[in-house]
Design a protein around this motif. Structure first.
Motif, PDB file in Angstrom:
ATOM      1  N   UNK A   1     -18.915  51.368  -2.401  1.00 22.81           N
ATOM      2  CA  UNK A   1     -19.710  50.531  -1.496  1.00 22.81           C
ATOM      3  C   UNK A   1     -20.626  49.529  -2.188  1.00 22.81           C
ATOM      4  N   UNK A   2     -21.107  49.869  -3.379  1.00 21.91           N
ATOM      5  CA  UNK A   2     -22.098  49.011  -4.045  1.00 21.91           C
ATOM      6  C   UNK A   2     -21.773  48.849  -5.529  1.00 21.91           C
ATOM      7  N   UNK A   3     -20.694  48.174  -5.847  1.00 23.78           N
ATOM      8  CA  UNK A   3     -20.362  47.980  -7.268  1.00 23.78           C
ATOM      9  C   UNK A   3     -21.433  47.145  -7.959  1.00 23.78           C
ATOM     10  N   UNK A   4     -21.660  47.441  -9.231  1.00 25.61           N
ATOM     11  CA  UNK A   4     -22.573  46.599 -10.002  1.00 25.61           C
ATOM     12  C   UNK A   4     -22.044  45.190 -10.140  1.00 25.61           C
ATOM     13  N   UNK A   5     -20.723  45.063 -10.258  1.00 23.58           N
ATOM     14  CA  UNK A   5     -20.073  43.759 -10.380  1.00 23.58           C
ATOM     15  C   UNK A   5     -18.757  43.780  -9.615  1.00 23.58           C
ATOM     16  N   UNK A   6     -18.478  42.675  -8.922  1.00 25.22           N
ATOM     17  CA  UNK A   6     -17.159  42.437  -8.349  1.00 25.22           C
ATOM     18  C   UNK A   6     -16.689  41.122  -8.944  1.00 25.22           C
ATOM     19  N   UNK A   7     -15.742  41.200  -9.857  1.00 23.10           N
ATOM     20  CA  UNK A   7     -15.247  40.005 -10.545  1.00 23.10           C
ATOM     21  C   UNK A   7     -13.844  39.719 -10.025  1.00 23.10           C
ATOM     22  N   UNK A   8     -13.650  38.512  -9.538  1.00 24.78           N
ATOM     23  CA  UNK A   8     -12.391  38.133  -8.900  1.00 24.78           C
ATOM     24  C   UNK A   8     -11.632  37.141  -9.774  1.00 24.78           C
ATOM     25  N   UNK A   9     -10.327  37.182  -9.650  1.00 24.56           N
ATOM     26  CA  UNK A   9      -9.456  36.325 -10.445  1.00 24.56           C
ATOM     27  C   UNK A   9      -8.690  35.397  -9.509  1.00 24.56           C
ATOM     28  N   UNK A  10      -8.766  34.115  -9.756  1.00 28.16           N
ATOM     29  CA  UNK A  10      -8.005  33.150  -8.979  1.00 28.16           C
ATOM     30  C   UNK A  10      -6.741  32.733  -9.709  1.00 28.16           C
ATOM     31  N   UNK A  11      -5.746  32.246  -8.954  1.00 25.09           N
ATOM     32  CA  UNK A  11      -4.523  31.693  -9.547  1.00 25.09           C
ATOM     33  C   UNK A  11      -3.873  32.677 -10.521  1.00 25.09           C
ATOM     34  N   UNK A  12      -3.543  33.856  -9.998  1.00 22.43           N
ATOM     35  CA  UNK A  12      -2.967  34.881 -10.869  1.00 22.43           C
ATOM     36  C   UNK A  12      -1.581  35.343 -10.422  1.00 22.43           C
ATOM     37  N   UNK A  13      -1.023  34.715  -9.375  1.00 21.23           N
ATOM     38  CA  UNK A  13       0.377  34.932  -8.999  1.00 21.23           C
ATOM     39  C   UNK A  13       1.069  33.579  -8.995  1.00 21.23           C
ATOM     40  N   UNK A  14       2.218  33.515  -9.616  1.00 22.43           N
ATOM     41  CA  UNK A  14       2.891  32.221  -9.773  1.00 22.43           C
ATOM     42  C   UNK A  14       3.239  31.574  -8.432  1.00 22.43           C
ATOM     43  N   UNK A  15       3.655  32.391  -7.443  1.00 19.54           N
ATOM     44  CA  UNK A  15       4.027  31.774  -6.161  1.00 19.54           C
ATOM     45  C   UNK A  15       2.807  31.197  -5.439  1.00 19.54           C
ATOM     46  N   UNK A  16       1.625  31.786  -5.639  1.00 17.30           N
ATOM     47  CA  UNK A  16       0.416  31.232  -5.036  1.00 17.30           C
ATOM     48  C   UNK A  16      -0.034  29.979  -5.793  1.00 17.30           C
ATOM     49  N   UNK A  17       0.073  30.002  -7.114  1.00 15.63           N
ATOM     50  CA  UNK A  17      -0.269  28.822  -7.914  1.00 15.63           C
ATOM     51  C   UNK A  17       0.575  27.626  -7.464  1.00 15.63           C
TER      52      UNK A  17
ATOM     53  N   UNK B   1      -4.429  36.836  -5.561  1.00 21.92           N
ATOM     54  CA  UNK B   1      -3.564  36.935  -4.382  1.00 21.92           C
ATOM     55  C   UNK B   1      -2.250  36.203  -4.604  1.00 21.92           C
ATOM     56  N   UNK B   2      -1.167  36.658  -3.968  1.00 25.12           N
ATOM     57  CA  UNK B   2       0.120  35.964  -4.063  1.00 25.12           C
ATOM     58  C   UNK B   2       0.254  34.861  -3.016  1.00 25.12           C
ATOM     59  N   UNK B   3       1.412  34.216  -3.011  1.00 27.05           N
ATOM     60  CA  UNK B   3       1.700  33.176  -2.043  1.00 27.05           C
ATOM     61  C   UNK B   3       1.721  33.717  -0.621  1.00 27.05           C
ATOM     62  N   UNK B   4       1.533  32.781   0.340  1.00 24.35           N
ATOM     63  CA  UNK B   4       1.556  33.142   1.745  1.00 24.35           C
ATOM     64  C   UNK B   4       0.225  33.018   2.442  1.00 24.35           C
ATOM     65  N   UNK B   5      -0.777  32.454   1.754  1.00 30.32           N
ATOM     66  CA  UNK B   5      -2.077  32.289   2.397  1.00 30.32           C
ATOM     67  C   UNK B   5      -1.964  31.240   3.506  1.00 30.32           C
ATOM     68  N   UNK B   6      -2.852  31.341   4.478  1.00 31.62           N
ATOM     69  CA  UNK B   6      -2.797  30.437   5.613  1.00 31.62           C
ATOM     70  C   UNK B   6      -3.095  28.994   5.265  1.00 31.62           C
ATOM     71  N   UNK B   7      -3.974  28.782   4.289  1.00 33.39           N
ATOM     72  CA  UNK B   7      -4.386  27.432   3.911  1.00 33.39           C
ATOM     73  C   UNK B   7      -3.229  26.604   3.359  1.00 33.39           C
ATOM     74  N   UNK B   8      -2.220  27.278   2.795  1.00 37.95           N
ATOM     75  CA  UNK B   8      -1.100  26.569   2.185  1.00 37.95           C
ATOM     76  C   UNK B   8       0.050  26.323   3.158  1.00 37.95           C
ATOM     77  N   UNK B   9      -0.055  26.827   4.394  1.00 37.60           N
ATOM     78  CA  UNK B   9       1.035  26.661   5.360  1.00 37.60           C
ATOM     79  C   UNK B   9       0.937  25.305   6.058  1.00 37.60           C
ATOM     80  N   UNK B  10       2.026  24.893   6.658  1.00 37.96           N
ATOM     81  CA  UNK B  10       2.083  23.617   7.366  1.00 37.96           C
ATOM     82  C   UNK B  10       2.606  23.852   8.788  1.00 37.96           C
ATOM     83  N   UNK B  11       1.737  23.813   9.793  1.00 37.96           N
ATOM     84  CA  UNK B  11       0.303  23.512   9.702  1.00 37.96           C
ATOM     85  C   UNK B  11      -0.490  24.694   9.150  1.00 37.96           C
TER      86      UNK B  11
END
Length: 274
Positions: free
Chosen positions: A64-80, A236-246
Protein backbone atom coordinates in the motif's frame (compact mmCIF):
# COMPACT_ATOMS: atom_id res chain seq x y z
CA UNK A 1 3.88 -18.31 -2.38
CA UNK A 2 1.25 -15.59 -2.72
CA UNK A 3 1.20 -12.68 -0.29
CA UNK A 4 -1.64 -10.14 -0.07
CA UNK A 5 -2.73 -7.17 2.00
CA UNK A 6 -6.21 -7.66 3.51
CA UNK A 7 -8.43 -4.92 4.87
CA UNK A 8 -10.19 -5.96 8.11
CA UNK A 9 -12.21 -4.24 10.80
CA UNK A 10 -8.97 -4.10 12.82
CA UNK A 11 -6.93 -2.52 10.03
CA UNK A 12 -4.89 -4.03 7.21
CA UNK A 13 -3.09 -7.35 7.62
CA UNK A 14 -0.37 -9.11 5.66
CA UNK A 15 -1.72 -12.52 4.66
CA UNK A 16 -0.58 -15.65 2.82
CA UNK A 17 -2.91 -17.26 0.31
CA UNK A 18 -3.43 -20.98 0.82
CA UNK A 19 -5.87 -22.05 -1.90
CA UNK A 20 -9.14 -20.30 -1.04
CA UNK A 21 -7.97 -19.28 2.43
CA UNK A 22 -6.01 -16.24 3.60
CA UNK A 23 -3.80 -16.78 6.65
CA UNK A 24 -2.69 -13.75 8.67
CA UNK A 25 1.05 -13.21 9.19
CA UNK A 26 1.02 -11.88 12.78
CA UNK A 27 2.83 -8.63 13.47
CA UNK A 28 2.73 -7.20 9.95
CA UNK A 29 0.16 -4.68 8.80
CA UNK A 30 0.77 -5.22 5.08
CA UNK A 31 3.08 -6.89 2.58
CA UNK A 32 5.38 -3.86 2.47
CA UNK A 33 5.91 -4.05 6.23
CA UNK A 34 6.55 -7.78 5.97
CA UNK A 35 9.26 -7.30 3.33
CA UNK A 36 11.24 -5.12 5.72
CA UNK A 37 11.83 -8.22 7.87
CA UNK A 38 15.13 -9.76 6.64
CA UNK A 39 13.56 -13.20 7.21
CA UNK A 40 10.24 -12.29 5.56
CA UNK A 41 10.03 -15.42 3.43
CA UNK A 42 10.55 -17.82 6.35
CA UNK A 43 8.20 -15.76 8.52
CA UNK A 44 5.47 -15.81 5.88
CA UNK A 45 5.75 -19.54 5.25
CA UNK A 46 5.57 -20.36 8.97
CA UNK A 47 2.67 -18.02 9.79
CA UNK A 48 -0.44 -19.59 11.32
CA UNK A 49 -2.54 -16.60 12.31
CA UNK A 50 -6.27 -16.06 11.92
CA UNK A 51 -7.80 -17.17 8.65
CA UNK A 52 -10.21 -15.51 6.21
CA UNK A 53 -12.02 -16.63 3.08
CA UNK A 54 -10.49 -15.42 -0.17
CA UNK A 55 -13.94 -15.12 -1.73
CA UNK A 56 -15.25 -11.65 -1.00
CA UNK A 57 -12.04 -10.50 0.71
CA UNK A 58 -11.47 -6.73 0.75
CA UNK A 59 -7.96 -6.42 -0.65
CA UNK A 60 -5.79 -3.32 -0.54
CA UNK A 61 -2.97 -2.59 -2.96
CA UNK A 62 -0.56 -5.43 -2.32
CA UNK A 63 2.12 -2.97 -1.12
CA UNK A 64 0.00 0.00 0.00
CA UNK A 65 2.79 2.48 0.75
CA UNK A 66 5.99 1.74 -1.17
CA UNK A 67 8.94 3.99 -0.45
CA UNK A 68 9.41 4.32 -4.21
CA UNK A 69 7.33 3.51 -7.28
CA UNK A 70 9.61 3.77 -10.30
CA UNK A 71 7.96 3.35 -13.69
CA UNK A 72 9.48 2.53 -17.05
CA UNK A 73 8.20 4.00 -20.29
CA UNK A 74 8.69 2.65 -23.83
CA UNK A 75 9.66 -0.86 -22.78
CA UNK A 76 7.61 -2.98 -25.22
CA UNK A 77 8.46 -2.79 -28.90
CA UNK A 78 4.84 -2.88 -30.09
CA UNK A 79 3.96 0.07 -27.83
CA UNK A 80 7.06 2.01 -28.92
CA UNK A 81 5.97 1.52 -32.54
CA UNK A 82 2.35 2.56 -32.00
CA UNK A 83 3.48 5.74 -30.23
CA UNK A 84 5.86 6.60 -33.09
CA UNK A 85 9.06 6.37 -31.05
CA UNK A 86 12.47 4.77 -31.51
CA UNK A 87 13.61 1.84 -29.35
CA UNK A 88 15.46 3.59 -26.50
CA UNK A 89 19.11 3.05 -25.68
CA UNK A 90 18.43 3.55 -21.99
CA UNK A 91 15.30 3.10 -19.84
CA UNK A 92 12.85 5.99 -19.67
CA UNK A 93 12.04 6.46 -15.98
CA UNK A 94 9.39 8.39 -14.09
CA UNK A 95 7.75 8.13 -10.67
CA UNK A 96 4.40 7.49 -9.07
CA UNK A 97 3.41 8.11 -5.46
CA UNK A 98 1.59 5.88 -3.02
CA UNK A 99 -1.55 8.05 -3.04
CA UNK A 100 -2.18 6.89 -6.61
CA UNK A 101 -2.49 3.21 -5.60
CA UNK A 102 -5.78 1.34 -5.19
CA UNK A 103 -6.65 -2.27 -4.48
CA UNK A 104 -7.32 -4.93 -7.10
CA UNK A 105 -11.11 -4.53 -6.91
CA UNK A 106 -11.41 -0.89 -5.88
CA UNK A 107 -13.13 1.81 -7.89
CA UNK A 108 -10.83 3.73 -10.24
CA UNK A 109 -11.27 7.49 -9.87
CA UNK A 110 -12.02 9.37 -13.09
CA UNK A 111 -10.87 12.91 -12.28
CA UNK A 112 -12.96 15.97 -13.03
CA UNK A 113 -10.01 17.61 -14.78
CA UNK A 114 -9.25 14.99 -17.46
CA UNK A 115 -11.30 13.26 -20.13
CA UNK A 116 -8.34 11.39 -21.68
CA UNK A 117 -7.84 8.61 -19.11
CA UNK A 118 -6.01 5.67 -20.66
CA UNK A 119 -5.18 2.08 -19.65
CA UNK A 120 -1.63 0.64 -19.42
CA UNK A 121 -1.29 -2.96 -18.20
CA UNK A 122 2.08 -3.59 -16.55
CA UNK A 123 4.16 -6.25 -14.84
CA UNK A 124 5.30 -4.95 -11.43
CA UNK A 125 8.54 -6.02 -9.76
CA UNK A 126 8.62 -5.81 -5.95
CA UNK A 127 11.96 -5.50 -4.17
CA UNK A 128 12.68 -7.82 -1.25
CA UNK A 129 16.30 -6.99 -0.37
CA UNK A 130 18.01 -3.60 -0.26
CA UNK A 131 20.87 -2.81 -2.57
CA UNK A 132 22.85 -0.12 -4.37
CA UNK A 133 24.75 -0.66 -7.63
CA UNK A 134 23.44 -4.21 -7.87
CA UNK A 135 25.11 -6.22 -10.65
CA UNK A 136 22.61 -7.63 -13.14
CA UNK A 137 23.94 -11.10 -12.32
CA UNK A 138 22.84 -10.61 -8.69
CA UNK A 139 19.59 -8.73 -9.32
CA UNK A 140 17.35 -11.77 -8.83
CA UNK A 141 18.49 -11.98 -5.20
CA UNK A 142 16.91 -8.57 -4.59
CA UNK A 143 13.52 -9.32 -6.16
CA UNK A 144 10.84 -10.56 -3.76
CA UNK A 145 8.35 -11.29 -6.51
CA UNK A 146 5.94 -9.93 -9.08
CA UNK A 147 2.45 -8.47 -9.29
CA UNK A 148 -0.04 -6.82 -11.67
CA UNK A 149 -0.35 -3.04 -12.04
CA UNK A 150 -2.19 -0.72 -14.39
CA UNK A 151 -0.40 2.59 -14.99
CA UNK A 152 -3.59 4.48 -15.76
CA UNK A 153 -2.56 7.73 -17.46
CA UNK A 154 -4.21 11.11 -17.92
CA UNK A 155 -2.89 11.77 -21.42
CA UNK A 156 -3.80 15.46 -21.64
CA UNK A 157 -1.79 16.21 -18.49
CA UNK A 158 0.99 13.79 -19.47
CA UNK A 159 1.71 15.59 -22.72
CA UNK A 160 1.45 19.15 -21.41
CA UNK A 161 5.23 19.08 -21.06
CA UNK A 162 8.08 16.70 -21.90
CA UNK A 163 7.98 15.48 -18.27
CA UNK A 164 5.28 12.82 -17.79
CA UNK A 165 4.80 12.74 -14.01
CA UNK A 166 1.76 15.02 -13.92
CA UNK A 167 -0.17 12.59 -16.09
CA UNK A 168 0.89 9.47 -14.22
CA UNK A 169 0.23 9.80 -10.50
CA UNK A 170 -3.34 11.01 -10.01
CA UNK A 171 -5.02 10.03 -6.76
CA UNK A 172 -6.70 6.61 -6.64
CA UNK A 173 -5.88 5.79 -10.24
CA UNK A 174 -3.42 2.87 -10.16
CA UNK A 175 -4.73 -0.62 -9.37
CA UNK A 176 -2.02 -2.88 -7.93
CA UNK A 177 -2.27 -6.52 -6.82
CA UNK A 178 -3.97 -8.78 -6.06
CA UNK A 179 -0.93 -10.63 -4.75
CA UNK A 180 2.82 -10.62 -4.66
CA UNK A 181 3.80 -13.93 -6.24
CA UNK A 182 7.29 -14.88 -5.10
CA UNK A 183 9.99 -15.17 -7.74
CA UNK A 184 10.27 -18.95 -7.34
CA UNK A 185 6.72 -19.25 -8.73
CA UNK A 186 6.84 -16.75 -11.60
CA UNK A 187 9.16 -15.84 -14.46
CA UNK A 188 8.40 -13.09 -16.96
CA UNK A 189 6.83 -14.62 -20.06
CA UNK A 190 3.11 -15.33 -19.53
CA UNK A 191 0.48 -13.32 -21.35
CA UNK A 192 -0.61 -9.91 -20.06
CA UNK A 193 -3.94 -8.42 -21.13
CA UNK A 194 -6.16 -5.46 -20.46
CA UNK A 195 -9.85 -5.36 -21.35
CA UNK A 196 -12.49 -2.62 -21.17
CA UNK A 197 -16.05 -3.88 -20.70
CA UNK A 198 -14.89 -7.31 -21.86
CA UNK A 199 -13.19 -6.08 -25.05
CA UNK A 200 -9.48 -6.97 -25.06
CA UNK A 201 -7.30 -3.95 -25.74
CA UNK A 202 -3.80 -5.22 -24.92
CA UNK A 203 -2.45 -8.75 -25.24
CA UNK A 204 1.30 -9.33 -25.14
CA UNK A 205 3.69 -11.80 -23.44
CA UNK A 206 5.51 -10.24 -20.50
CA UNK A 207 8.76 -11.58 -21.94
CA UNK A 208 8.60 -9.04 -24.79
CA UNK A 209 10.42 -6.37 -22.78
CA UNK A 210 13.23 -4.23 -24.14
CA UNK A 211 14.75 -3.99 -20.63
CA UNK A 212 14.28 -7.04 -18.38
CA UNK A 213 13.42 -6.93 -14.68
CA UNK A 214 16.99 -7.90 -13.75
CA UNK A 215 18.45 -5.17 -15.93
CA UNK A 216 16.05 -2.60 -14.49
CA UNK A 217 16.93 -3.54 -10.90
CA UNK A 218 20.61 -3.13 -11.74
CA UNK A 219 20.16 0.11 -13.69
CA UNK A 220 17.87 1.84 -11.18
CA UNK A 221 19.98 0.77 -8.20
CA UNK A 222 22.96 2.48 -9.82
CA UNK A 223 21.05 5.74 -9.37
CA UNK A 224 19.43 5.15 -5.98
CA UNK A 225 19.24 2.46 -3.31
CA UNK A 226 16.35 0.06 -3.81
CA UNK A 227 14.69 -0.92 -0.52
CA UNK A 228 12.29 -3.72 0.44
CA UNK A 229 8.80 -2.90 -0.73
CA UNK A 230 9.92 -0.60 -3.53
CA UNK A 231 8.08 -1.20 -6.80
CA UNK A 232 9.24 -1.09 -10.41
CA UNK A 233 6.46 -0.89 -13.01
CA UNK A 234 8.12 -2.33 -16.10
CA UNK A 235 6.13 -0.68 -18.89
CA UNK A 236 3.07 -1.32 -21.04
CA UNK A 237 2.63 -3.09 -24.40
CA UNK A 238 0.76 -1.93 -27.49
CA UNK A 239 -3.00 -1.44 -27.46
CA UNK A 240 -3.38 1.71 -25.39
CA UNK A 241 -6.39 3.85 -26.17
CA UNK A 242 -4.37 6.96 -27.02
CA UNK A 243 -2.76 5.19 -29.99
CA UNK A 244 -6.05 3.98 -31.54
CA UNK A 245 -7.86 5.68 -34.41
CA UNK A 246 -10.08 7.19 -33.21
CA UNK A 247 -8.53 7.56 -29.77
CA UNK A 248 -10.34 5.77 -26.96
CA UNK A 249 -10.37 6.58 -23.27
CA UNK A 250 -12.01 5.25 -20.12
CA UNK A 251 -15.56 6.40 -19.43
CA UNK A 252 -17.63 6.47 -16.26
CA UNK A 253 -19.24 3.10 -15.56
CA UNK A 254 -16.81 1.02 -17.59
CA UNK A 255 -14.89 -1.88 -16.05
CA UNK A 256 -11.15 -2.20 -16.61
CA UNK A 257 -9.76 -5.74 -16.20
CA UNK A 258 -5.99 -6.29 -16.14
CA UNK A 259 -4.62 -9.84 -16.09
CA UNK A 260 -1.24 -11.56 -16.10
CA UNK A 261 -1.32 -15.34 -16.30
CA UNK A 262 0.10 -16.76 -13.08
CA UNK A 263 -0.17 -13.48 -11.15
CA UNK A 264 -3.87 -12.73 -11.06
CA UNK A 265 -6.40 -10.14 -12.11
CA UNK A 266 -7.40 -6.56 -11.32
CA UNK A 267 -11.06 -5.64 -11.84
CA UNK A 268 -11.77 -1.94 -11.42
CA UNK A 269 -14.96 -0.02 -12.14
CA UNK A 270 -14.45 3.52 -13.41
CA UNK A 271 -16.30 6.10 -11.28
CA UNK A 272 -16.37 9.88 -11.43
CA UNK A 273 -14.29 11.42 -8.66
CA UNK A 274 -16.42 13.32 -6.17
Amino acid sequence: MKLLTLRTADGTKAVRQDGDTLTEIPGFSDVGALLKDPNWETTAKAANGATHALDGADLAAVVPSPGKIICVGHNYRNHIKEMGREVPEHPTLFAKYAESLIGPNDDLALPQESDTVDWEAELAVVIGKAGRRIPESEAAEHIAGYSVLNDVSMRDYQFRTIQWLQGKTWEKSTPFGPALVTKDEFTAGPLMTSAVDGEVQQSTPTSDLVFTPKFLVSYISTIITLNPGDVIATGTPGGVGHAQDPKRYLQEGQVLVTTIEGLGQLTNRVVKEA
